[in-house]
Design an enzyme around this catalytic site. Structure first.
Site, PDB file in Angstrom:
ATOM      1  N   HIS A  77       0.831  -1.206   0.000  1.00  8.44           N
ATOM      2  CA  HIS A  77       0.000   0.000   0.000  1.00  8.44           C
ATOM      3  C   HIS A  77       0.868   1.259   0.000  1.00  8.44           C
ATOM      4  O   HIS A  77       0.581   2.221  -0.708  1.00  8.44           O
ATOM      5  CB  HIS A  77      -0.918   0.006   1.226  1.00  8.44           C
ATOM      6  CG  HIS A  77      -2.183  -0.747   1.040  1.00  8.44           C
ATOM      7  ND1 HIS A  77      -2.230  -2.114   0.935  1.00  8.44           N
ATOM      8  CD2 HIS A  77      -3.463  -0.319   0.930  1.00  8.44           C
ATOM      9  CE1 HIS A  77      -3.483  -2.481   0.779  1.00  8.44           C
ATOM     10  NE2 HIS A  77      -4.249  -1.422   0.771  1.00  8.44           N
ATOM     11  N   LYS A 137      -9.953  -7.811   8.177  1.00  8.42           N
ATOM     12  CA  LYS A 137     -10.647  -8.072   9.436  1.00  8.42           C
ATOM     13  C   LYS A 137     -10.401  -6.899  10.373  1.00  8.42           C
ATOM     14  O   LYS A 137      -9.376  -6.225  10.289  1.00  8.42           O
ATOM     15  CB  LYS A 137     -10.188  -9.383  10.059  1.00  8.42           C
ATOM     16  CG  LYS A 137      -8.747  -9.402  10.507  1.00  8.42           C
ATOM     17  CD  LYS A 137      -8.398 -10.732  11.160  1.00  8.42           C
ATOM     18  CE  LYS A 137      -6.950 -10.700  11.645  1.00  8.42           C
ATOM     19  NZ  LYS A 137      -6.532 -11.969  12.229  1.00  8.42           N
TER      20      LYS A 137
END
Length: 181
Positions: A35, A100
């Site tokens: 990222h 999550k």
């Protein structure tokens, strides 16, 4: 509900928090180091190694495949590590994230502003989730090992809507419900 990835924006508008969704199509893997590199490329105005428009990124670092498998265990990683980078990726076309745990208010604001969705995958069930992955291909950042960007072809990959395009948050709604009862 079944959805195809890359997403159709009208389909994403139909989703509500708590919906169980089975994804079929192409998704990409990336964790925080990948990222960071993607965000650096965007800020420099350079071309990304993947197309973000209407796409989903699965926050996972899969284990190596055993003989006869396309991928090893593929469980979701904790999503907040991607929070510093997610808003810019969403602004540049990303419409789905799979991981999550909860997201920051900045990420949820971007989800609402640009019509994206955050999906939760079941933690601790990586071996089971890997059965929905039919093909895995290394796309970029091989030096990151398990955290490199991979293109996955999935069929009926199970997820739950945690944050919908309207800014709703399943975790906050659930806590609120149980606090009242």
């Amino acid at each position: 509900m079944k959805l195809t990835v890359p997403f159709n924006e009208d389909d994403l508008k139909k989703l509500k928090i708590g919906d169980t969704v089975f994804l079929t199509g192409t998704i990409y893997t990336a964790r925080d180091a990948a990222h960071k590199r993607l965000v650096e490329l965007i800020k420099k105005g350079e071309k990304l190694p993947i197309e973000l428009k209407n796409q989903a990124i699965f926050y996972v670092g899969p284990t190596p495949p055993k003989p006869g498998q396309v991928i090893g265990s593929a469980g979701p990683t904790t999503s907040y590590r991607m929070d510093p980078y997610a808003p810019l990726l969403i602004e540049n076309g990303l419409r789905g994230m799979i991981g999550k745990g909860g997201r920051s208010s900045e990420v949820i604001d971007s989800i609402k502003k640009y019509g994206a969705v955050y999906f939760g995958a079941i933690g601790g069930a990586g071996a089971l989730l890997s059965k929905a992955i039919k093909k895995a291909e290394l796309i970029a950042y091989e030096d990151l090992g398990a955290e490199a960007i991979r293109k996955l072809e999935v069929v009926d990959f199970p997820v739950v809507v945690i944050n919908d395009v309207y800014g709703n948050d399943l975790y906050k709604e659930g806590q609120s419900k149980w606090n009242r009862e």
